[in-house]
Write a protein that holds these residues in place. Structure first.
Motif, mmCIF file in Angstrom:
data_model
loop_
_atom_site.group_PDB
_atom_site.id
_atom_site.type_symbol
_atom_site.label_atom_id
_atom_site.label_comp_id
_atom_site.label_asym_id
_atom_site.label_seq_id
_atom_site.Cartn_x
_atom_site.Cartn_y
_atom_site.Cartn_z
ATOM 1 N N THR A 299 -33.814 8.000 -15.461
ATOM 2 C CA THR A 299 -33.192 6.698 -15.622
ATOM 3 C C THR A 299 -32.761 6.192 -14.240
ATOM 4 O O THR A 299 -32.723 6.940 -13.272
ATOM 5 N N TYR A 300 -32.468 4.929 -14.194
ATOM 6 C CA TYR A 300 -32.008 4.314 -12.956
ATOM 7 C C TYR A 300 -30.981 3.265 -13.346
ATOM 8 O O TYR A 300 -31.158 2.554 -14.335
ATOM 9 N N GLY A 301 -29.896 3.197 -12.603
ATOM 10 C CA GLY A 301 -28.887 2.206 -12.925
ATOM 11 C C GLY A 301 -27.896 2.030 -11.801
ATOM 12 O O GLY A 301 -28.121 2.486 -10.676
ATOM 13 N N TYR A 302 -26.810 1.361 -12.125
ATOM 14 C CA TYR A 302 -25.795 1.003 -11.147
ATOM 15 C C TYR A 302 -24.438 1.557 -11.569
ATOM 16 O O TYR A 302 -23.563 0.824 -12.022
ATOM 17 N N PRO A 303 -24.258 2.882 -11.417
ATOM 18 C CA PRO A 303 -22.942 3.447 -11.735
ATOM 19 C C PRO A 303 -21.913 2.935 -10.741
ATOM 20 O O PRO A 303 -22.258 2.540 -9.622
ATOM 21 N N THR A 304 -20.670 2.954 -11.131
ATOM 22 C CA THR A 304 -19.591 2.451 -10.280
ATOM 23 C C THR A 304 -19.648 3.040 -8.872
ATOM 24 O O THR A 304 -19.504 2.317 -7.886
ATOM 25 N N ALA A 305 -19.898 4.332 -8.777
ATOM 26 C CA ALA A 305 -19.907 5.004 -7.468
ATOM 27 C C ALA A 305 -21.063 4.566 -6.571
ATOM 28 O O ALA A 305 -20.987 4.702 -5.353
ATOM 29 N N LYS A 306 -22.118 4.034 -7.149
ATOM 30 C CA LYS A 306 -23.304 3.600 -6.379
ATOM 31 C C LYS A 306 -23.708 2.178 -6.773
ATOM 32 O O LYS A 306 -24.888 1.833 -6.787
ATOM 33 N N PHE A 307 -22.710 1.340 -7.063
ATOM 34 C CA PHE A 307 -22.997 0.004 -7.582
ATOM 35 C C PHE A 307 -23.776 -0.862 -6.599
ATOM 36 O O PHE A 307 -24.601 -1.669 -6.995
ATOM 37 N N GLU A 308 -23.535 -0.727 -5.342
ATOM 38 C CA GLU A 308 -24.197 -1.588 -4.359
ATOM 39 C C GLU A 308 -25.670 -1.213 -4.140
ATOM 40 O O GLU A 308 -26.469 -2.064 -3.787
ATOM 41 N N THR A 309 -26.016 0.036 -4.345
ATOM 42 C CA THR A 309 -27.376 0.483 -4.036
ATOM 43 C C THR A 309 -28.181 0.929 -5.240
ATOM 44 O O THR A 309 -29.403 0.941 -5.198
ATOM 45 N N GLY A 310 -27.538 1.327 -6.326
ATOM 46 C CA GLY A 310 -28.237 1.887 -7.469
ATOM 47 C C GLY A 310 -28.405 3.385 -7.296
ATOM 48 O O GLY A 310 -28.192 3.934 -6.211
ATOM 49 N N TYR A 311 -28.781 4.061 -8.413
ATOM 50 C CA TYR A 311 -28.877 5.508 -8.367
ATOM 51 C C TYR A 311 -29.916 6.001 -9.365
ATOM 52 O O TYR A 311 -29.839 5.672 -10.544
ATOM 53 N N PRO A 312 -30.890 6.788 -8.893
ATOM 54 C CA PRO A 312 -31.851 7.403 -9.817
ATOM 55 C C PRO A 312 -31.227 8.658 -10.422
ATOM 56 O O PRO A 312 -30.486 9.375 -9.743
ATOM 57 N N LEU A 313 -31.526 8.922 -11.662
ATOM 58 C CA LEU A 313 -30.906 10.066 -12.321
ATOM 59 C C LEU A 313 -31.905 10.763 -13.222
ATOM 60 O O LEU A 313 -32.503 10.146 -14.103
ATOM 61 N N ASP A 314 -32.103 12.053 -12.975
ATOM 62 C CA ASP A 314 -32.912 12.888 -13.851
ATOM 63 C C ASP A 314 -31.990 13.470 -14.913
ATOM 64 O O ASP A 314 -30.894 13.945 -14.611
ATOM 65 N N LEU A 315 -32.431 13.408 -16.148
ATOM 66 C CA LEU A 315 -31.651 13.891 -17.285
ATOM 67 C C LEU A 315 -32.512 14.806 -18.131
ATOM 68 O O LEU A 315 -33.732 14.814 -18.002
ATOM 69 N N TYR A 316 -31.869 15.511 -19.029
ATOM 70 C CA TYR A 316 -32.624 16.178 -20.074
ATOM 71 C C TYR A 316 -31.831 16.095 -21.375
ATOM 72 O O TYR A 316 -30.612 15.949 -21.371
ATOM 73 N N LEU A 317 -32.561 16.142 -22.481
ATOM 74 C CA LEU A 317 -31.937 16.078 -23.785
ATOM 75 C C LEU A 317 -31.326 17.427 -24.097
ATOM 76 O O LEU A 317 -32.015 18.435 -24.136
ATOM 77 N N SER A 318 -30.030 17.440 -24.291
ATOM 78 C CA SER A 318 -29.332 18.675 -24.607
ATOM 79 C C SER A 318 -29.348 18.929 -26.111
ATOM 80 O O SER A 318 -29.664 20.012 -26.562
#
Length: 156
Positions: A108-127
């Motif tokens: 996924t990719y989004g704009y979490p508060t900590a990286k709001f200005e640049t965006g952040y890619p995030l690898d996840l897995y279904l738990s």
């Protein structure tokens, strides 16, 4: 274009009053976001502004959006109608009913508060799929990969 770049180009930074979050295109002029991100628009008429940062060969730009469909407790997502079409990829919605296996990797990719200005890619897995005592049928537990460096994912 790589699949991750297509995803990033369809994701926008969202501002609505004092609220910051993420929205993503599902058509050239329709975006989806979490309903709580647009509460200030429904409660006191704040503008909804989407900013696209990752469209290839296009400068960062802002676009106004209006509420198209407002979610509620059973469906906490809202649809936004953009004031004009955005010439980029958009994401297709799909429904999976217990078809995704545990430990399936996702991106996924989004704009979490900590990286709001640049965006952040995030690898996840279904738990896991959440238990039957959960009030929402669609809730699943997604876990960030061990490589993620964020402590707070608010906004993504």
């Amino acid at each position: 274009m790589k699949e991750t770049n297509k995803i990033k180009s369809s994701v926008a930074r969202l501002r609505c009053g004092n609220t910051e979050g993420t929205a993503f295109l599902v058509a050239k002029d329709i975006a989806i976001t979490a309903t709580h991100c647009v509460d200030e628009a429904t409660e006191n008429g704040q503008e909804i502004i989407l900013t696209f940062l990752n469209i290839p060969e296009v400068e960062e730009f802002n676009i106004k959006a209006s509420l198209f469909a407002i979610g509620d407790k059973k469906s906490p997502i809202s649809a936004l109608k953009l004031e004009r079409e955005v010439d980029t990829y958009y994401l297709e919605l799909a429904y999976f009913s217990d078809e995704i296996m545990r430990k399936t990797k996702m991106f996924t990719y989004g704009y979490p508060t900590a990286k709001f200005e640049t965006g952040y890619p995030l690898d996840l897995y279904l738990s896991d799929y959440l238990n039957q005592n959960n009030p929402y049928d669609y809730d699943i537990a997604l876990v960030p990969s061990e490589h993620s460096k964020l402590a707070d994912y608010s906004g993504i």
